[in-house]
Design a protein around this motif. Structure first.
Motif, PDB file in Angstrom:
ATOM      1  N   GLN A 138     -41.689  60.923  24.299  1.00  0.00           N
ATOM      2  CA  GLN A 138     -41.428  59.962  25.357  1.00  0.00           C
ATOM      3  C   GLN A 138     -42.726  59.348  25.883  1.00  0.00           C
ATOM      4  OE1 GLN A 138     -39.865  61.646  29.046  1.00  0.00           O
ATOM      5  NE2 GLN A 138     -38.306  60.065  28.999  1.00  0.00           N
ATOM      6  N   TYR A 139     -43.705  60.217  26.075  1.00  0.00           N
ATOM      7  CA  TYR A 139     -44.986  59.759  26.604  1.00  0.00           C
ATOM      8  C   TYR A 139     -45.647  58.778  25.642  1.00  0.00           C
ATOM      9  CZ  TYR A 139     -49.741  59.942  28.341  1.00  0.00           C
ATOM     10  OH  TYR A 139     -50.975  59.603  28.814  1.00  0.00           O
ATOM     11  N   ASP A 177     -43.766  55.474  25.626  1.00  0.00           N
ATOM     12  CA  ASP A 177     -44.052  54.708  26.847  1.00  0.00           C
ATOM     13  C   ASP A 177     -45.393  53.998  26.726  1.00  0.00           C
ATOM     14  OD1 ASP A 177     -41.778  55.091  28.213  1.00  0.00           O
ATOM     15  OD2 ASP A 177     -42.534  56.600  29.620  1.00  0.00           O
ATOM     16  N   GLU A 230     -32.480  56.547  42.137  1.00  0.00           N
ATOM     17  CA  GLU A 230     -33.698  55.784  41.846  1.00  0.00           C
ATOM     18  C   GLU A 230     -34.577  56.509  40.831  1.00  0.00           C
ATOM     19  OE1 GLU A 230     -34.100  53.300  46.037  1.00  0.00           O
ATOM     20  OE2 GLU A 230     -35.382  55.044  45.705  1.00  0.00           O
ATOM     21  N   ASP A 231     -34.609  57.844  40.932  1.00  0.00           N
ATOM     22  CA  ASP A 231     -35.368  58.617  39.942  1.00  0.00           C
ATOM     23  C   ASP A 231     -34.807  58.379  38.542  1.00  0.00           C
ATOM     24  OD1 ASP A 231     -36.985  59.665  41.843  1.00  0.00           O
ATOM     25  OD2 ASP A 231     -36.205  61.721  41.747  1.00  0.00           O
ATOM     26  N   LEU A 264     -33.077  55.849  37.478  1.00  0.00           N
ATOM     27  CA  LEU A 264     -33.376  54.488  37.042  1.00  0.00           C
ATOM     28  C   LEU A 264     -34.842  54.358  36.652  1.00  0.00           C
ATOM     29  CD1 LEU A 264     -31.298  52.461  39.653  1.00  0.00           C
ATOM     30  CD2 LEU A 264     -30.817  52.696  37.218  1.00  0.00           C
ATOM     31  N   ALA A 265     -35.721  55.040  37.407  1.00  0.00           N
ATOM     32  CA  ALA A 265     -37.143  54.971  37.082  1.00  0.00           C
ATOM     33  C   ALA A 265     -37.391  55.592  35.711  1.00  0.00           C
ATOM     34  CB  ALA A 265     -37.959  55.699  38.156  1.00  0.00           C
ATOM     35  N   GLY A 266     -36.669  56.671  35.408  1.00  0.00           N
ATOM     36  CA  GLY A 266     -36.823  57.312  34.098  1.00  0.00           C
ATOM     37  C   GLY A 266     -36.354  56.406  32.975  1.00  0.00           C
ATOM     38  N   GLU A 308     -36.536  53.117  33.160  1.00  0.00           N
ATOM     39  CA  GLU A 308     -37.127  51.820  33.481  1.00  0.00           C
ATOM     40  C   GLU A 308     -37.461  50.967  32.267  1.00  0.00           C
ATOM     41  OE1 GLU A 308     -40.610  52.427  35.845  1.00  0.00           O
ATOM     42  OE2 GLU A 308     -41.332  50.385  35.563  1.00  0.00           O
ATOM     43  N   LEU A 368     -34.351  49.877  30.262  1.00  0.00           N
ATOM     44  CA  LEU A 368     -33.589  48.811  30.908  1.00  0.00           C
ATOM     45  C   LEU A 368     -34.306  47.473  30.750  1.00  0.00           C
ATOM     46  CD1 LEU A 368     -32.664  50.784  34.134  1.00  0.00           C
ATOM     47  CD2 LEU A 368     -30.993  49.830  32.527  1.00  0.00           C
ATOM     48  N   ILE A 386     -31.338  44.671  30.716  1.00  0.00           N
ATOM     49  CA  ILE A 386     -30.150  44.986  31.497  1.00  0.00           C
ATOM     50  C   ILE A 386     -30.500  44.939  32.979  1.00  0.00           C
ATOM     51  CG2 ILE A 386     -28.448  46.788  32.052  1.00  0.00           C
ATOM     52  CD1 ILE A 386     -28.883  47.795  29.150  1.00  0.00           C
ATOM     53  N   GLU A 387     -29.695  44.217  33.698  1.00  0.00           N
ATOM     54  CA  GLU A 387     -29.946  44.101  35.135  1.00  0.00           C
ATOM     55  C   GLU A 387     -29.163  45.197  35.863  1.00  0.00           C
ATOM     56  OE1 GLU A 387     -29.049  41.015  38.756  1.00  0.00           O
ATOM     57  OE2 GLU A 387     -28.793  40.318  36.690  1.00  0.00           O
ATOM     58  N   VAL A 388     -29.807  45.836  36.823  1.00  0.00           N
ATOM     59  CA  VAL A 388     -29.117  46.863  37.596  1.00  0.00           C
ATOM     60  C   VAL A 388     -28.931  46.391  39.028  1.00  0.00           C
ATOM     61  CG1 VAL A 388     -29.187  49.228  38.472  1.00  0.00           C
ATOM     62  CG2 VAL A 388     -30.047  48.733  36.187  1.00  0.00           C
ATOM     63  N   LEU A 401     -27.854  47.512  42.701  1.00  0.00           N
ATOM     64  CA  LEU A 401     -27.711  48.752  43.449  1.00  0.00           C
ATOM     65  C   LEU A 401     -27.145  48.445  44.826  1.00  0.00           C
ATOM     66  CD1 LEU A 401     -28.423  51.710  42.995  1.00  0.00           C
ATOM     67  CD2 LEU A 401     -30.694  51.242  43.872  1.00  0.00           C
ATOM     68  N   MET A 417     -31.561  42.908  41.011  1.00  0.00           N
ATOM     69  CA  MET A 417     -32.133  44.254  40.844  1.00  0.00           C
ATOM     70  C   MET A 417     -33.239  44.482  41.871  1.00  0.00           C
ATOM     71  SD  MET A 417     -33.620  46.113  37.497  1.00  0.00           S
ATOM     72  CE  MET A 417     -34.355  44.740  36.701  1.00  0.00           C
ATOM     73  N   LEU A 457     -38.379  48.914  42.920  1.00  0.00           N
ATOM     74  CA  LEU A 457     -38.065  50.183  42.292  1.00  0.00           C
ATOM     75  C   LEU A 457     -38.767  50.348  40.964  1.00  0.00           C
ATOM     76  CD1 LEU A 457     -36.051  52.421  42.968  1.00  0.00           C
ATOM     77  CD2 LEU A 457     -34.458  51.288  41.440  1.00  0.00           C
ATOM     78  N   PHE A 458     -38.863  49.242  40.266  1.00  0.00           N
ATOM     79  CA  PHE A 458     -39.373  49.338  38.899  1.00  0.00           C
ATOM     80  C   PHE A 458     -40.833  48.945  38.766  1.00  0.00           C
ATOM     81  CE2 PHE A 458     -34.791  48.621  38.425  1.00  0.00           C
ATOM     82  CZ  PHE A 458     -34.498  49.893  37.967  1.00  0.00           C
ATOM     83  N   MET A 502     -51.218  60.520  33.061  1.00  0.00           N
ATOM     84  CA  MET A 502     -50.242  59.934  33.988  1.00  0.00           C
ATOM     85  C   MET A 502     -50.829  59.857  35.389  1.00  0.00           C
ATOM     86  SD  MET A 502     -46.567  61.646  33.190  1.00  0.00           S
ATOM     87  CE  MET A 502     -45.861  61.712  31.558  1.00  0.00           C
ATOM     88  N   THR A 545     -41.142  61.015  33.014  1.00  0.00           N
ATOM     89  CA  THR A 545     -42.007  59.867  32.735  1.00  0.00           C
ATOM     90  C   THR A 545     -42.995  59.680  33.883  1.00  0.00           C
ATOM     91  OG1 THR A 545     -40.540  58.358  33.882  1.00  0.00           O
ATOM     92  CG2 THR A 545     -40.117  58.693  31.534  1.00  0.00           C
ATOM     93  N   ALA A 576     -43.254  57.104  35.658  1.00  0.00           N
ATOM     94  CA  ALA A 576     -42.558  56.474  36.785  1.00  0.00           C
ATOM     95  C   ALA A 576     -41.893  57.539  37.666  1.00  0.00           C
ATOM     96  CB  ALA A 576     -41.513  55.493  36.256  1.00  0.00           C
ATOM     97  N   VAL A 577     -41.293  58.533  37.034  1.00  0.00           N
ATOM     98  CA  VAL A 577     -40.635  59.595  37.810  1.00  0.00           C
ATOM     99  C   VAL A 577     -41.672  60.415  38.571  1.00  0.00           C
ATOM    100  CG1 VAL A 577     -39.328  61.741  37.627  1.00  0.00           C
ATOM    101  CG2 VAL A 577     -38.580  59.715  36.363  1.00  0.00           C
ATOM    102  N   ARG A 613     -42.819  58.590  41.621  1.00  0.00           N
ATOM    103  CA  ARG A 613     -41.852  58.614  42.718  1.00  0.00           C
ATOM    104  C   ARG A 613     -41.841  59.963  43.439  1.00  0.00           C
ATOM    105  NH1 ARG A 613     -38.129  55.514  43.745  1.00  0.00           N
ATOM    106  NH2 ARG A 613     -36.787  57.279  44.242  1.00  0.00           N
TER     107      ARG A 613
END
Lengths: 227, 556
Positions: free
Chosen positions: A28-29, A32, A89-90, A92-94, A96, A99, A104-106, A108, B1, B5-6, B38, B128, B130-131, B134
Motif C-alpha cells: 500500500q505504501y 501510494d 472520515e478515517d 474515506l481518508a484511507g 482517498e 476515490l 468518484i465523488e463522495v 457526506l 465532496m 477531508l482529502f 510518512m 495510509t 492520510a489516516v 488524521r
C-alpha cells in the motif's frame, strides 16, 4: 481435529494474518508513493486498479479473520464513545487515492455525534461497505449519518444500476440466518457486517444491516443501524 | 465532496509539526522506514528509529519525544505493552506526549493486553499516511484540550480535577465522554459517592454503558457492600461480556464473600479473554491455591513469572510462589518426565532469584527459606535443614533484624524442616501480637490451624462438608466417620475437631455414655492446644469442654 491441533491452527491463522497485514502495508505504501509521483494517465489508472485490488484483499483478510474470530468466540469487542463521523472520515481518508483516481465523488451528510460503538469493528464494516459502493457506483457515493429513535443510522448509497432481486433475496436469507446456496466474498462480507452490527446492543435493541435499492438514485443502498 | 477531508494534511500542519520530535519503533526495517517517511511527509523533521524496547527506553532517556509510534512486536525481550508500562513507571512520558501502539496483531490476547495498557491510540496495520495524519491531528487536539486535566490526573489531584471535568461537560466539550469516565474515578477516590451515583444513573437512564455500571459496582465495593457490587457486576457482564476489569473486581468481591470457587471460575473466564496481565495471573494463582487447586495455581504462577520477566512487574514473590506451588503439586503430576521438568523449573527459579536480586539480603533470606521448603517437600530433609541453617545465618546478619512480615514465612519453613515446636512458638506469638497487621495474624493463625498442603486442605474441606450434611440428617455414625477421615488430612483444624466432638456428644445423647466416644473427644481437644482466646472457634471450644466436664466428668 484434536484440541491441540485446533489451538495451533488458531496460532497459524493469527500469525499468517499478521504477516499478510504487514506485507499489505508495504504494498500500500509503495503504491501510494508511486501514485503520488506518476503523471501519465494510463499508468495512474493501472496503479489505481492495482490499489483497488489490494484494498479488496485487505478487506477480505479482515472479514475472513473476523468471521473466524467470531466463530471461535475470540473476537475482541470493546465499546467506546466514538465520534462516528471521525471513523467515516478515517475510512474515506484511507480510500482517498482510490476515490480520486476512480473519479468518484463522495457526498457526506452527517451529524457529528458521539456514539457507543467498538471503533475498530465499525471501521472494518465501514471499509467493507464503502468498498462495495465503490465497486458498484457510477460516479457518486452518498453517506448519511443520522440519529433516529432506534439509534444511529449509517447509510451508504451509490448511483449505480442497483442490485438484482436475486442478490437482495440472498442478503435477506443471509441476515435471517438461512443457509446460502452460493457463498461468495460479497456474501461473507455482508455476513461479517451483520454480525458486527448484532454485537451492538442497547436497552434490548440490537444493531442490524439492511440492503436495498435506493428509490432516488436507483443504485444500491446499505443501512447500518447501531442502537 | 468535503475537499478539506482529502487534502494532504502535511501542507496545513507542517508548521505545527515541524518542531516536534518523533520516535518510530518496529522490528522490521521496511516498516520503520515507511512510517518514518510518512511522519516526515507530514512535516515532522526529527524522526528517530529503533527496533528494540531497550532502544526506546534509552532513546527516551536521552531525548524528549512528543510522539512515539511503537509496534507491539519489537526485537529483544520487551514488547510494546511492556515498554509503555516501563516508560510510565520511569516517568519518561509526559501526560501530553502521544504514545501510539501500532500493530498488525489480531489475536485477542495481544489486542486486549495492548488495550489494557491504555496507549493514547491503537492503530492497526496497515494504514495510509492520510489516516496517520488524521489520527495524529486528533490526538493533538485532544492532548491540548485535556492537558490540564491529564496533568492533574497523573498527579492524583482529584479535588482540582473534578471542577475541570465538570466544566468541560457543562460546556458540552468534545471530550465529555472522557471527562465523565474520569469523573467516576475522581469521585470514587474522593469518596463523593452520591455525585458518582448521580452521574452514572443519569447516563444509564439514556443507554446501557459499561463504565457507568462499573462505576456503580466500584462504589459498592468501596462502601464495603460486596453483595451489591456482585449483583451490579453480574448485570454488567451479561450486557458487556468483555468488560475485563469487571471480572477482576467481581473475583475480588466473591473472594471477600468467601465464595472462592466462584472467584476462581470468574478469573478463569477473565484469563480466557485477556491472559497477558501480570496482576490477573497472580490473582488467579493466589485464589486457586487458596481453593486447593494446585494445578490451576501452577499454571497461573508460571504465567505470572513469565509475564514478569523483562517488565516492571518482576519481583521475588512470584518466583517464591512458583517454587512453593511446585513443592506442593509435583507429587500429583503423573508423568515422570513432566515431574522432572517441573522440579527443574523450581530449581531454575531459585537460581534466577539469586542472580536477579543479588543485592537484597531479605530476598536472599527468603530464597534460602523457599529452598528449604522445596527440599523438604521432596523428602531431602538433610538438605532442607542445611538451607534453613543458611537462612538463619542471613537473618542473624540482617541490620534491622528480621522483618515482621517474613515471620510467617519463616515459621512455615521451620515447620517444614521438622522444627515443629519452634515454629509453633514463633507463629503463636504472632497471633497474640497486637502490633502486627490483621492479615499477618490471620496467616499465622491459618497455618497453625492447618499446616498441611492446599490439596490436603481441600480434601478435608470436602469431607467436612459431607460430614455436616450427614449430621444435619442425624446420621451421626457416618458423620463421625467423615470427620475422622477429614482429620487424617488436616489434624489440627479447629472447626473439624469440634465438629467431631459435637457429633460424638449427639450420639451419646441417644446411645448413652461410651468410653471410646469420650476418648475421641479428648483426643480431638488435645489437638487444639494451639487455639487461644483470640481464635474465632475459642468460645465453641470452651463450651464443649464445659459440657464434657459437666455431663461426663471429663477433666482438662
Amino acid at each position: 481435529m484434536s484440541e491441540k491441533n485446533q489451538l495451533s491452527f488458531k496460532k497459524v491463522i493469527g500469525a499468517s494474518v499478521k504477516d499478510m497485514r504487514n506485507s499489505l502495508g508495504q504494498v500500500q505504501y509503495k503504491l501510494d508513493n508511486m501514485l503520488a509521483e506518476k503523471t501519465d494517465a494510463k499508468e495512474l489508472s493501472e496503479l489505481s486498479d492495482a490499489q483497488y485490488e489490494m484494498v479488496r484483499m485487505q478487506n477480505v483478510i479482515n472479514q475472513l479473520h473476523g468471521l473466524y474470530l467470531l466463530e471461535s468466540d475470540t473476537l475482541t469487542v470493546q465499546m467506546l464513545e466514538t465520534y462516528v463521523l471521525e471513523l467515516v472520515e478515517d475510512s474515506l481518508a484511507g480510500l482517498e487515492t482510490l476515490l480520486k483516481h476512480k473519479q468518484i465523488e463522495v457526498e457526506l451528510d452527517a451529524e457529528d455525534i458521539s456514539w457507543y460503538v467498538d471503533p475498530h469493528l465499525i471501521a472494518n464494516v465501514l471499509q467493507i461497505i464503502l468498498l462495495n459502493a465503490i465497486r458498484y457506483t457510477e460516479n457518486k457515493i452518498s453517506l448519511v449519518l443520522s440519529q433516529n429513535d432506534d439509534g444511529l443510522l449509517i447509510s451508504v448509497i451509490d448511483n449505480g444500476k442497483g442490485y438484482p432481486q436475486s442478490v437482495l433475496d440472498s442478503f435477506q436469507s443471509l441476515v435471517a440466518g438461512e443457509s446460502i446456496a452460493n457463498v461468495s466474498s460479497q456474501n461473507t462480507s455482508w455476513l461479517y457486517c451483520e454480525k458486527v452490527a448484532l454485537l451492538h446492543k442497547n436497552n434490548e435493541l440490537k444493531g442490524y444491516t439492511r440492503l436495498s435499492n435506493d428509490p432516488d438514485t436507483g443504485g444500491g443502498r446499505i443501512d447500518l443501524l447501531i442502537p | 465532496m468535503d475537499r478539506a477531508l482529502f487534502q494532504n494534511k502535511a501542507a496545513q500542519n507542517s508548521s505545527v509539526y515541524s518542531g516536534l520530535q518523533a520516535l518510530v519503533a518496529d522490528e522490521f526495517e521496511n516498516s520503520r522506514v515507511s512510517i518514518r517517511q510518512m511522519l516526515q511527509g507530514l512535516g515532522i523533521q526529527h524522526v528517530d528509529q529503533t527496533s528494540s524496547g531497550k532502544g526506546i527506553i534509552d532513546s527516551c532517556r536521552s531525548r524528549h519525544y512528543d510522539i512515539i509510534l511503537c509496534d507491539f512486536r519489537l526485537t529483544g525481550n520487551k514488547n510494546g505493552q511492556q515498554v509503555l508500562e516501563e516508560l510510565r513507571q520511569l516517568s519518561l512520558l509526559k501526560p501530553t506526549n502521544i504514545f501510539i501502539i501500532v500493530s498488525a496483531e489480531t489475536s485477542r490476547d495481544v489486542v486486549m493486553g495492548i488495550m489494557e495498557s491504555q496507549p493514547d491510540e491503537y492503530l492497526s496495520k496497515p494504514f495510509t499516511q492520510a489516516v496517520l495524519a488524521r489520527r495524529l491531528e486528533r490526538q493533538f487536539h485532544q492532548s491540548q484540550a485535556l492537558s490540564k486535566m491529564k496533568g492533574l490526573l497523573s498527579k492524583k489531584q482529584y479535588v482540582e480535577l473534578i471542577p475541570e471535568c465538570v466544566n468541560h461537560i457543562n460546556q458540552e466539550g468534545r471530550y465529555s465522554p472522557w471527562c465523565k469516565r474520569t469523573l467516576v474515578d475522581a469521585y470514587l477516590e474522593t469518596g463523593k459517592f452520591s455525585m458518582l451515583e448521580n452521574l452514572c444513573q443519569t447516563e444509564l437512564a439514556v443507554r446501557d454503558l459499561d463504565w457507568a455500571l462499573l462505576g456503580l459496582a466500584k462504589m459498592e465495593a468501596k462502601k464495603n457492600n460486596p453483595q451489591a457490587a456482585i449483583a451490579m457486576l453480574e448485570k454488567l457482564l451479561r450486557l458487556f461480556p468483555q468488560t475485563i476489569s469487571a471480572y477482576d473486581l467481581l473475583a475480588e468481591c466473591l473472594e471477600k464473600s468467601g465464595r472462592l470457587d466462584e472467584a476462581q471460575s470468574i478469573l478463569s473466564d477473565a484469563i480466557k479473554i485477556s491472559p497477558r496481565i501480570h496482576k490477573r495471573q497472580k490473582h488467579m494463582a493466589n485464589v486457586s491455591m487458596a481453593n486447593g487447586d494446585p494445578q490451576a495455581a501452577l499454571k497461573a504462577s508460571q504465567q505470572t513469572v513469565r509475564l514478569g520477566i523483562n517488565s516492571i512487574h518482576e519481583n521475588p514473590d512470584d518466583y517464591i510462589q512458583l517454587i512453593d506451588i511446585v513443592s506442593e503439586s509435583a507429587d500429583s503430576v503423573e508423568s515422570s518426565v513432566d515431574r522432572k521438568r517441573l522440579l527443574s523449573e523450581a530449581s531454575q527459579a531459585l537460581t534466577v532469584i539469586s542472580k536477579r536480586f543479588a543485592n537484597d539480603d531479605t530476598v536472599k533470606f527468603r530464597k534460602s527459606l523457599a529452598e528449604s521448603r522445596f527440599l523438604a517437600s521432596q523428602g531431602q530433609q538433610r538438605e532442607a535443614e542445611k538451607a534453613l541453617e543458611s537462612a538463619k545465618q542471613i537473618a542473624s546478619e540482617l541490620v534491622d533484624g528480621l522483618p515482621q512480615d517474613l515471620v510467617v514465612e519463616y515459621g512455615k519453613t521451620l515447620y517444614g524442616a521438622g522444627e515443629h515446636e519452634q515454629a509453633e512458638i514463633m507463629l503463636a506469638s504472632l497471633v497474640d501480637d497486637q502490633t502486627i497487621s490483621d492479615d499477618l495474624k490471620q496467616q499465622a493463625a491459618d497455618f497453625l490451624d492447618e499446616p498441611v498442603s492446599s490439596s490436603a486442605k481441600a480434601k478435608a474441606k470436602e469431607l467436612n462438608k459431607e460430614g455436616l450434611s450427614c449430621y444435619s440428617k442425624k446420621d451421626y455414625v457416618v458423620a463421625i466417620k467423615e470427620f475422622k477421615t477429614a482429620l487424617e488430612y488436616s489434624p489440627r483444624h479447629p472447626g473439624l475437631n469440634l465438629n467431631l466432638v459435637q457429633t460424638c456428644l449427639k450420639l451419646m445423647e441417644t446411645n448413652g455414655k461410651e468410653s471410646h466416644m469420650l476418648a475421641e473427644c479428648t483426643e480431638a481437644l488435645q489437638r487444639l492446644r494451639h487455639v487461644t482466646p483470640s481464635h474465632k472457634q475459642y468460645k465453641r471450644l470452651i463450651a464443649l469442654k464445659e459440657y464434657l466436664t459437666k455431663h461426663y466428668k471429663v477433666a482438662f
